[in-house]
Design a protein around this motif. Structure first.
Motif, PDB file in Angstrom:
ATOM      1  N   GLN A  14       0.814  -1.206   0.000  1.00 16.18           N
ATOM      2  CA  GLN A  14       0.000   0.000   0.000  1.00 16.18           C
ATOM      3  C   GLN A  14       0.856   1.267   0.000  1.00 16.18           C
ATOM      4  OE1 GLN A  14      -3.559   0.150  -0.116  1.00 16.18           O
ATOM      5  NE2 GLN A  14      -2.907   2.212  -0.674  1.00 16.18           N
ATOM      6  N   ASN A  15       1.919   1.268   0.805  1.00 16.55           N
ATOM      7  CA  ASN A  15       2.710   2.482   1.013  1.00 16.55           C
ATOM      8  C   ASN A  15       4.104   2.444   0.397  1.00 16.55           C
ATOM      9  OD1 ASN A  15       0.609   3.522   2.635  1.00 16.55           O
ATOM     10  ND2 ASN A  15       1.459   2.536   4.470  1.00 16.55           N
ATOM     11  N   PHE A  16       4.574   1.324  -0.096  1.00 17.05           N
ATOM     12  CA  PHE A  16       5.978   1.172  -0.488  1.00 17.05           C
ATOM     13  C   PHE A  16       6.110   0.420  -1.801  1.00 17.05           C
ATOM     14  CE2 PHE A  16       4.684  -2.391   2.093  1.00 17.05           C
ATOM     15  CZ  PHE A  16       5.081  -3.467   1.333  1.00 17.05           C
ATOM     16  N   VAL A  17       7.273   0.585  -2.427  1.00 13.99           N
ATOM     17  CA  VAL A  17       7.634  -0.147  -3.636  1.00 13.99           C
ATOM     18  C   VAL A  17       9.007  -0.761  -3.423  1.00 13.99           C
ATOM     19  CG1 VAL A  17       7.858  -0.074  -6.145  1.00 13.99           C
ATOM     20  CG2 VAL A  17       6.430   1.615  -4.988  1.00 13.99           C
ATOM     21  N   VAL A  18       9.172  -2.000  -3.863  1.00 13.42           N
ATOM     22  CA  VAL A  18      10.455  -2.697  -3.823  1.00 13.42           C
ATOM     23  C   VAL A  18      10.962  -2.839  -5.246  1.00 13.42           C
ATOM     24  CG1 VAL A  18      11.663  -4.832  -3.209  1.00 13.42           C
ATOM     25  CG2 VAL A  18       9.772  -4.004  -1.779  1.00 13.42           C
ATOM     26  N   GLY A  19      12.174  -2.339  -5.483  1.00 15.01           N
ATOM     27  CA  GLY A  19      12.858  -2.595  -6.746  1.00 15.01           C
ATOM     28  C   GLY A  19      14.006  -3.555  -6.480  1.00 15.01           C
ATOM     29  N   TYR A  20      13.995  -4.695  -7.140  1.00 19.44           N
ATOM     30  CA  TYR A  20      15.029  -5.726  -6.940  1.00 19.44           C
ATOM     31  C   TYR A  20      15.841  -5.848  -8.217  1.00 19.44           C
ATOM     32  CZ  TYR A  20      17.232 -10.284  -6.347  1.00 19.44           C
ATOM     33  OH  TYR A  20      18.150 -11.296  -6.269  1.00 19.44           O
ATOM     34  N   SER A  21      17.169  -5.703  -8.111  1.00 20.70           N
ATOM     35  CA  SER A  21      18.045  -5.777  -9.281  1.00 20.70           C
ATOM     36  C   SER A  21      19.147  -6.806  -9.078  1.00 20.70           C
ATOM     37  CB  SER A  21      18.688  -4.417  -9.563  1.00 20.70           C
ATOM     38  OG  SER A  21      17.712  -3.431  -9.836  1.00 20.70           O
ATOM     39  N   ASP A  22      19.364  -7.636 -10.078  1.00 16.00           N
ATOM     40  CA  ASP A  22      20.558  -8.489 -10.161  1.00 16.00           C
ATOM     41  C   ASP A  22      21.578  -7.751 -11.009  1.00 16.00           C
ATOM     42  OD1 ASP A  22      19.979 -10.772  -8.643  1.00 16.00           O
ATOM     43  OD2 ASP A  22      18.742 -11.609 -10.245  1.00 16.00           O
ATOM     44  N   LEU A  23      22.768  -7.532 -10.436  1.00 10.88           N
ATOM     45  CA  LEU A  23      23.774  -6.707 -11.094  1.00 10.88           C
ATOM     46  C   LEU A  23      25.062  -7.493 -11.311  1.00 10.88           C
ATOM     47  CD1 LEU A  23      24.820  -3.898 -12.043  1.00 10.88           C
ATOM     48  CD2 LEU A  23      25.450  -3.453  -9.666  1.00 10.88           C
ATOM     49  N   ASP A  24      25.610  -7.363 -12.489  1.00 11.44           N
ATOM     50  CA  ASP A  24      26.941  -7.884 -12.796  1.00 11.44           C
ATOM     51  C   ASP A  24      27.601  -6.880 -13.732  1.00 11.44           C
ATOM     52  OD1 ASP A  24      29.239  -9.303 -13.191  1.00 11.44           O
ATOM     53  OD2 ASP A  24      28.297 -11.021 -14.174  1.00 11.44           O
ATOM     54  N   GLY A  25      28.227  -5.872 -13.145  1.00  2.92           N
ATOM     55  CA  GLY A  25      28.794  -4.787 -13.926  1.00  2.92           C
ATOM     56  C   GLY A  25      28.592  -3.467 -13.206  1.00  2.92           C
ATOM     57  N   VAL A  66      15.526   4.372   0.128  1.00  7.32           N
ATOM     58  CA  VAL A  66      16.591   3.506   0.620  1.00  7.32           C
ATOM     59  C   VAL A  66      17.150   2.670  -0.523  1.00  7.32           C
ATOM     60  CG1 VAL A  66      17.044   1.469   2.071  1.00  7.32           C
ATOM     61  CG2 VAL A  66      15.740   3.399   3.000  1.00  7.32           C
ATOM     62  N   VAL A  67      18.468   2.488  -0.522  1.00  5.66           N
ATOM     63  CA  VAL A  67      19.136   1.555  -1.428  1.00  5.66           C
ATOM     64  C   VAL A  67      19.948   0.590  -0.569  1.00  5.66           C
ATOM     65  CG1 VAL A  67      20.798   1.265  -3.299  1.00  5.66           C
ATOM     66  CG2 VAL A  67      19.269   3.252  -3.289  1.00  5.66           C
ATOM     67  N   LEU A  68      19.707  -0.712  -0.750  1.00  4.93           N
ATOM     68  CA  LEU A  68      20.423  -1.741  -0.006  1.00  4.93           C
ATOM     69  C   LEU A  68      21.407  -2.443  -0.935  1.00  4.93           C
ATOM     70  CD1 LEU A  68      17.455  -3.442   1.910  1.00  4.93           C
ATOM     71  CD2 LEU A  68      19.023  -1.720   2.803  1.00  4.93           C
ATOM     72  N   LEU A  69      22.671  -2.437  -0.575  1.00  6.35           N
ATOM     73  CA  LEU A  69      23.661  -3.290  -1.216  1.00  6.35           C
ATOM     74  C   LEU A  69      23.691  -4.585  -0.408  1.00  6.35           C
ATOM     75  CD1 LEU A  69      26.586  -0.741  -1.765  1.00  6.35           C
ATOM     76  CD2 LEU A  69      24.516  -1.059  -3.128  1.00  6.35           C
ATOM     77  N   ALA A  70      23.177  -5.666  -0.985  1.00  4.74           N
ATOM     78  CA  ALA A  70      22.959  -6.890  -0.216  1.00  4.74           C
ATOM     79  C   ALA A  70      24.145  -7.847  -0.240  1.00  4.74           C
ATOM     80  CB  ALA A  70      21.711  -7.607  -0.723  1.00  4.74           C
ATOM     81  N   ASP A  71      25.211  -7.495  -0.983  1.00 11.24           N
ATOM     82  CA  ASP A  71      26.335  -8.409  -1.120  1.00 11.24           C
ATOM     83  C   ASP A  71      27.668  -7.692  -0.930  1.00 11.24           C
ATOM     84  OD1 ASP A  71      25.196 -11.111  -1.967  1.00 11.24           O
ATOM     85  OD2 ASP A  71      24.190  -9.746  -3.350  1.00 11.24           O
ATOM     86  N   ASP A  72      28.669  -8.459  -0.469  1.00 11.98           N
ATOM     87  CA  ASP A  72      29.991  -7.898  -0.217  1.00 11.98           C
ATOM     88  C   ASP A  72      30.682  -7.418  -1.481  1.00 11.98           C
ATOM     89  OD1 ASP A  72      29.851  -8.339   2.530  1.00 11.98           O
ATOM     90  OD2 ASP A  72      30.622 -10.392   2.347  1.00 11.98           O
ATOM     91  N   ILE A  77      28.862  10.450  -1.288  1.00 12.16           N
ATOM     92  CA  ILE A  77      29.462   9.470  -0.392  1.00 12.16           C
ATOM     93  C   ILE A  77      29.795   8.217  -1.191  1.00 12.16           C
ATOM     94  CG2 ILE A  77      27.250   8.451   0.301  1.00 12.16           C
ATOM     95  CD1 ILE A  77      28.373   8.182   3.136  1.00 12.16           C
ATOM     96  N   ALA A  78      30.877   7.526  -0.808  1.00 14.56           N
ATOM     97  CA  ALA A  78      31.255   6.255  -1.431  1.00 14.56           C
ATOM     98  C   ALA A  78      31.241   5.170  -0.370  1.00 14.56           C
ATOM     99  CB  ALA A  78      32.636   6.355  -2.072  1.00 14.56           C
ATOM    100  N   VAL A  79      30.700   3.981  -0.720  1.00  9.56           N
ATOM    101  CA  VAL A  79      30.605   2.875   0.224  1.00  9.56           C
ATOM    102  C   VAL A  79      30.930   1.582  -0.509  1.00  9.56           C
ATOM    103  CG1 VAL A  79      28.852   4.033   1.630  1.00  9.56           C
ATOM    104  CG2 VAL A  79      28.143   2.502  -0.227  1.00  9.56           C
ATOM    105  N   SER A  80      31.198   0.533   0.259  1.00 12.84           N
ATOM    106  CA  SER A  80      31.409  -0.785  -0.334  1.00 12.84           C
ATOM    107  C   SER A  80      30.896  -1.846   0.634  1.00 12.84           C
ATOM    108  CB  SER A  80      32.886  -1.025  -0.640  1.00 12.84           C
ATOM    109  OG  SER A  80      33.659  -0.964   0.536  1.00 12.84           O
ATOM    110  N   GLY A  81      30.549  -3.005   0.073  1.00 15.55           N
ATOM    111  CA  GLY A  81      30.044  -4.093   0.896  1.00 15.55           C
ATOM    112  C   GLY A  81      28.586  -3.898   1.265  1.00 15.55           C
ATOM    113  N   ARG A  82      28.103  -4.756   2.153  1.00 16.01           N
ATOM    114  CA  ARG A  82      26.690  -4.726   2.549  1.00 16.01           C
ATOM    115  C   ARG A  82      26.385  -3.427   3.303  1.00 16.01           C
ATOM    116  NH1 ARG A  82      26.617 -10.257   5.593  1.00 16.01           N
ATOM    117  NH2 ARG A  82      28.879  -9.966   5.390  1.00 16.01           N
ATOM    118  N   GLY A 132      26.088  -8.706  -7.594  1.00 12.40           N
ATOM    119  CA  GLY A 132      25.258  -8.953  -6.428  1.00 12.40           C
ATOM    120  C   GLY A 132      23.864  -8.393  -6.600  1.00 12.40           C
ATOM    121  N   ARG A 133      23.183  -8.278  -5.470  1.00 13.79           N
ATOM    122  CA  ARG A 133      21.781  -7.888  -5.467  1.00 13.79           C
ATOM    123  C   ARG A 133      21.633  -6.488  -4.871  1.00 13.79           C
ATOM    124  NH1 ARG A 133      20.771 -12.899  -1.870  1.00 13.79           N
ATOM    125  NH2 ARG A 133      22.694 -11.935  -1.143  1.00 13.79           N
ATOM    126  N   VAL A 134      20.819  -5.688  -5.537  1.00  8.03           N
ATOM    127  CA  VAL A 134      20.541  -4.322  -5.113  1.00  8.03           C
ATOM    128  C   VAL A 134      19.036  -4.195  -4.889  1.00  8.03           C
ATOM    129  CG1 VAL A 134      20.669  -1.880  -5.715  1.00  8.03           C
ATOM    130  CG2 VAL A 134      22.485  -3.459  -6.469  1.00  8.03           C
TER     131      VAL A 134
END
Length: 298
Positions: A51-62, A76-82, A95-100, A118-120
């Motif tokens: 009702q209130n939210f949307v989930v975007g799921y991406s498989d990334l290789d590149g 929110v953006v979640l980096l789910a993999d190391d 800002i720059a980040v790496s990993g989960r 990984g998965r975003v």
């Protein structure tokens, strides 16, 4: 709620039970059964919504860039993999980040460029109409779902809106083993993966009075057990569900159904939960929300 006596969730505040007359269905979107909505060089993306939210799921290789223009609220953006790294920029900062990592992006214009394999997961409110319309189950919300409280953002963060980053590898709570972060629009419980099936003698059926629970399966296989109350009008009864889903998938559990999720795959099982707006009961528990000092409760 029937948690084990040594589970601190048994101490969560409860409200007087009022059973409504009508109920909405659960939503189960299995991305693996659907073609990607967006496909580019090295990235495939699917969407589902509540009702209130949307989930975007991406498989990334590149490398992929996700941009928002005139974004109405925090997302929110979640980096789910190391193996992922990201550079996030807005009209305020970079800002720059790496990993989960969990990134919170401010309203306005922003860009997140992610590199690796990984998965975003992107989480937005349905005020982002362009994204909400892409959800595989968008038609289910042509009419508002039952028993969900009117959505309101939580108070602005301390120090104002800016890009914020949270390490998703920090040790979770000891009891329950949660890793909770919130912003003005969303709450994320980034639970660690579990090995093997759940002990069927240690289930945790519970309910929510007026908000949906979004459960995202990132690895393995789960059965979502869902039961709706009976009312005096049999025409409004719903049959119990025991819906099995495989990663990657999104399940939206409606209030006030009784529910619990059971990991069933023999290998790794990984499920995370999302709520919009943040949960008041979790937020009322001292020390449960890891970034509560930055995001005041109402």
């Amino acid at each position: 709620m029937p948690f084990e006596s040594n589970d601190l969730r048994s101490t969560l505040p409860t409200t007087k039970e009022v059973i409504p007359e009508r109920f909405s269905a659960a939503e189960h979107v299995q991305f693996g059964d659907l073609p990607p909505v967006e496909k580019g060089d090295g990235v495939s993306t699917w969407y589902a919504r509540g009702q209130n939210f949307v989930v975007g799921y991406s498989d990334l290789d590149g490398t992929a860039t996700f941009a928002r223009r005139d974004q109405p609220d925090e997302y929110v953006v979640l980096l789910a993999d190391d193996g992922l790294s990201a550079t996030a920029s807005s009209d305020r900062d970079e800002i720059a980040v790496s990993g989960r990592t969990m990134l919170v992006l401010p309203p306005g214009d922003s860009t997140v460029t992610i590199t690796g394999q990984g998965r975003v997961i992107r989480l937005l409110t349905t005020r982002s109409d362009d994204i909400a319309s892409l959800a595989a189950n968008a038609g289910s919300y042509d009419e508002r779902h039952e028993n969900i409280a009117a959505w309101q953002p939580w108070p602005d963060p301390v120090g104002g809106f800016k890009i914020r980053a949270y390490d998703l590898t920090v040790p979770p709570l000891s009891n329950p083993p949660f890793r909770l972060f919130r912003c003005t629009t969303l709450m994320v419980n980034f639970i660690d993966p579990k090995q093997g099936p759940r002990d069927p003698a240690k289930m945790s059926p519970h309910k929510h009075d007026d908000f949906e629970q979004c459960s995202i399966v990132l690895e393995g296989e789960y059965t979502h057990h869902i039961r709706w109350p009976w009312t005096t009008n049999k025409a409004n009864w719903r049959a119990d569900e025991h819906q099995t889903v495989k990663a990657p998938s999104v399940t939206v559990i409606p209030p006030p159904s009784l529910h619990t999720s059971e990991a069933i795959a023999p290998g790794r099982n990984h499920l995370i939960d999302v709520f919009s707006p943040p949960r008041s009961d979790f937020s009322a528990m001292e020390g449960w929300v890891f970034n509560a000092d930055e995001y005041p409760a109402p």
